[in-house]
Structures are given as C-alpha cells and as structure tokens.
Design an enzyme around this catalytic site. Structure first.
Site, PDB file in Angstrom:
ATOM      1  N   ASP A 182       0.844  -1.200   0.000  1.00 54.54           N
ATOM      2  CA  ASP A 182       0.000   0.000   0.000  1.00 54.54           C
ATOM      3  C   ASP A 182       0.881   1.253   0.000  1.00 54.54           C
ATOM      4  OD1 ASP A 182      -1.944   1.890   0.263  1.00 54.54           O
ATOM      5  OD2 ASP A 182      -2.755   1.124   2.165  1.00 54.54           O
TER       6      ASP A 182
ATOM      7  N   HIS B 152     -12.420  -1.362   1.493  1.00 53.01           N
ATOM      8  CA  HIS B 152     -11.461  -0.711   2.386  1.00 53.01           C
ATOM      9  C   HIS B 152     -12.095  -0.635   3.777  1.00 53.01           C
ATOM     10  CE1 HIS B 152      -9.543   2.903   4.251  1.00 53.01           C
ATOM     11  NE2 HIS B 152      -8.475   2.338   3.751  1.00 53.01           N
TER      12      HIS B 152
ATOM     13  N   GLU C  76      -1.442  -1.071  -4.064  1.00 53.05           N
ATOM     14  CA  GLU C  76      -2.589  -0.236  -3.677  1.00 53.05           C
ATOM     15  C   GLU C  76      -2.236   1.245  -3.724  1.00 53.05           C
ATOM     16  OE1 GLU C  76      -4.613  -1.763  -0.274  1.00 53.05           O
ATOM     17  OE2 GLU C  76      -5.184   0.212   0.478  1.00 53.05           O
TER      18      GLU C  76
ATOM     19  N   GLU D  83     -10.225   4.036  -2.175  1.00 54.93           N
ATOM     20  CA  GLU D  83     -10.663   4.406  -0.823  1.00 54.93           C
ATOM     21  C   GLU D  83     -10.890   5.911  -0.691  1.00 54.93           C
ATOM     22  OE1 GLU D  83      -6.699   3.051   0.894  1.00 54.93           O
ATOM     23  OE2 GLU D  83      -7.120   4.733   2.200  1.00 54.93           O
TER      24      GLU D  83
HETATM   25 CA    CA Z   1      -4.928   1.963   1.751  1.00 52.68          CA
END
Ligand code: CA
Length: 388
Positions: free
Chosen positions: A200, A302, A226, A252
């Site tokens: 991420d 998320h 991500e 997200e």
């Molecule tokens: Ca994230």
C-alpha cells in the site's frame, strides 16, 4: 418512526508508539461514531471515516448541518434522507468531509432499519452469499527509523501476522522506490513464497516511480499494488494497469456513484476498494458495488476504524454477490488492522473476537446475525475515550 436526534462521538487515545504511512506519522488512534435516535426508542450506530481533527470537523457537520435537515423524518426512509442531504450539500461538498459525515448517519439508519425489522443488514440487502469471510491482516506501518531496522521489524511482523492465521497480509511503503523495494523484499523473504502479501503506497509515487516499484513487486509476486499514484491521476492508473501485470487497487479516497463511475470507466483498477464510511454509507455503497460489477471489477472493501466499521463491512461482504460466480468463485476478504486499536477490541458489549476466530477457523470470521449491524457499542467505553 421519526428521527429525534443525531449525536456524534469522537474517541481518541495515545498510541504506544507513533505509526506511519507514506503521508505522515500519527501518535493518536481515533474513531468517529454516529448515533441516531428515534421516537420508537430504537437507536442506530454508524461510523465516519476520518481521524483526529477531521473527525471533530465531521462531528460538526453531522450534528449542526445534517441533523437539522433530517430531524422528524422517518428513519426508515434512508434513500429519501440520503438524497435530501446530498442535494442540499451538493454546492458545498460532493466529495470529502460532507460525504464522510453523511456516511456515518446513513450506516446508523441501516442499523435502525435492521433493528426495526429484527433482521441483520445483510438480510435487508438481499441475503448472505456467504456466512463467513476470509480476513487479511494489515500491519507493517512505517516508523521513523533507518530502513534496515524497519526491514527487520517488517520481517518479524509479517511472520507474526501469518502465524495469527490471517490469509494474507499488507504492508506500507513510502520512503522512495529503492528503500520501498527493499522493504517488500524483506517481507517476501520472511513469509515464504506461498503467502500472499499486498503493498500500500497511499498515493506517494509519480507514475514512473510507480512503474519501477510495480515491476519489482511483480518479481516478488505481490498480490496487489494499492494506491500507487494520486487518486485524481486517472491517466496514471490507466497506464499502470495496462503496463503492469500486478493487480492495481484503489478507490478508498473516491466518493459517491459519480466519482466511482469515472474511475471505473477509466479502466485503471483491477480491484476496487470502496470505503463505506466515507463514500456515502451503505445506501451509496450498494450503488457503487453495482457499478463495480457492471465493469466486472472485483471488490475488496477498504476498512478502517472501530468495530462498528468492521461489523458494517462484514454485513456488506456477506451480501456481496460472487462476481462472476462459479463453483470456486473469486472471494472478497475482510481488511483487518493488526496494529494497536482499542476501538476494534474493546468497544463492543459482545466483542467480535476477530483475532480468535481467525486463529481457530482457518483465517475466516463469521458474519454477525443479530439485528442491524449485529453489534452494540459499550456506552462506558464511549464515555471513557470521548473527546470534544
Ligand atoms: Ca490503503
């Protein structure tokens, strides 16, 4: 059943150590709960995405902007309420904090509706496609220390998460391409070749740096990459998805069906990660989910925040249709925070006990079947941690 009051509760405590992601380090854990009261005596709980001072600002939006718009309305008219609030706030925030605030109110209205019907939210949506869901444990947050030390820390943490029974894990990056690749190599080395891990970036890279890191992650067989670039950089997402073999995930930081329509039509996501506590609540999440499926884009929600957000997401993951379906269909996972979080572990009168379930049940947790979200927060815990 009329709405008689909406209150907002921001909870906070000092973390034992500062944790970070690619944008900042933070030293406090917070959560923002919303409570809707009705003249039938039923109360519902929801949660808004957004920490600290963002949560305090959202509290003002919930209590002083949204509450006066909906007082006296029928709590069961979720979609009417959603559109009234959205239309009145359109000129002031189609994305961001007004939508985060509306999300908490909407989730609380679904909790009320479930309690009124005596049914869990997943039944109101259309039933459970699955009674339990696999869970991935995220951890490996950044610390302000030399990357070599952090790599050793990540190695230990990744193994600990695997040994807790989670089906996969996720790490943060954010020191720049070369050190970030070193961190990912450390994680792959420690968990072995067969355990899935995700990376991420919280949108810290330029597109060219994201290609450089993405190619290295492909070598390491990471499962997804991500938020490699800024959420507004739709062209960057499309180029990365077309040019890299690794799954590109994100979303997200997107809100509502109109924003989601754009990022899906842009074809930049292999995996969509809608945040129900930010994008507009369960009412809007269901529309976003339909859009994702209309684009044949799989969804892994998320999840961030307290046990209320975890419970809401368990309801949604239960009700998510398999896409495209099959004897052994592609399955969504529950995202679960393995770092220090008292609002995940201590908030509920009857804890979800995710960690114990994961350990006992091969990395899976059961979907709550009680009315509404199926969980109740403990008022004493809320009082203890509440800030104003
Ligand atoms: Ca994230």
């Amino acid at each position: 059943m009329k709405i008689t009051g909406i209150t907002s509760h921001v909870l906070q405590y000092d973390l034992p150590e500062p944790l970070g992601y690619s944008q900042q380090y933070y030293s406090k854990r917070s959560a923002h709960l919303v409570r809707v009261e009705t003249d039938a005596g039923l109360t519902g709980w929801g949660e808004c995405f957004g920490p600290g001072s963002v949560a305090l600002a959202n509290k003002t939006i919930v209590e002083r902007v949204i509450q006066p718009m909906v007082l006296g309305m029928d709590a069961l008219d979720r979609d009417v309420i959603w559109h009234k609030v959205y239309n009145l706030l359109r000129d002031h925030g189609q994305k961001g904090m007004p939508m985060q605030a509306l999300s908490g109110v909407d989730i609380a209205l679904w909790d009320v509706a479930g309690k009124a019907a005596g049914l869990p939210v997943h039944k109101l949506i259309g039933g459970a496609h699955r009674s339990d869901v696999p869970v991935y444990g995220y951890g490996m947050m950044l610390r302000d220390e030399p990357v070599a030390d952090l790599a050793r820390r990540f190695e230990d943490e990744a193994v600990a998460i695997r040994e807790m029974g989670f089906v996969a894990t996720k790490m943060k990056v954010g020191f720049g391409p070369k050190p970030d690749i070193a961190l990912a190599q450390a994680v792959r080395r420690s968990v072995g070749d067969d355990f899935p891990f995700m990376v991420d970036a919280n949108h810290c890279y330029t597109t060219s740096d994201a290609f450089y890191v993405g190619r290295a992650l492909e070598e390491l067989d990471a499962y997804w990459f991500e938020e490699p670039v800024a959420p507004e950089d739709h062209d960057g997402y499309r180029e990365l998805r077309a040019g890299l073999k690794i799954n590109i995930s994100g979303g997200e930081a997107e809100f509502g069906r109109w924003g989601w329509r754009q990022i899906l039509e842009n074809r930049g996501l292999d995996i969509a990660q809608p945040e129900v506590c930010a994008l507009g609540g369960i009412t809007e999440y269901l529309r976003v989910l339909a859009l994702c499926h209309a684009h044949f884009t799989p969804v892994v929600n998320h999840v961030w925040g307290s046990a209320i957000a975890v419970a809401a997401n368990l309801q949604l993951l239960a009700a998510m249709p398999p896409m495209p379906g099959g004897l052994h269909p592609w399955e969504p996972m529950l995202e679960f925070d393995t770092t220090d979080n008292r609002f995940r572990d201590e908030l509920l009168t009857e804890p979800l006990d995710i960690q114990r379930q994961v350990q006992k049940n091969g990395g899976r947790v059961t979907v709550p079947t009680g009315p509404g979200l199926g969980v109740e927060p403990d008022p004493d815990i809320i009082r203890h941690y509440e800030i104003t």
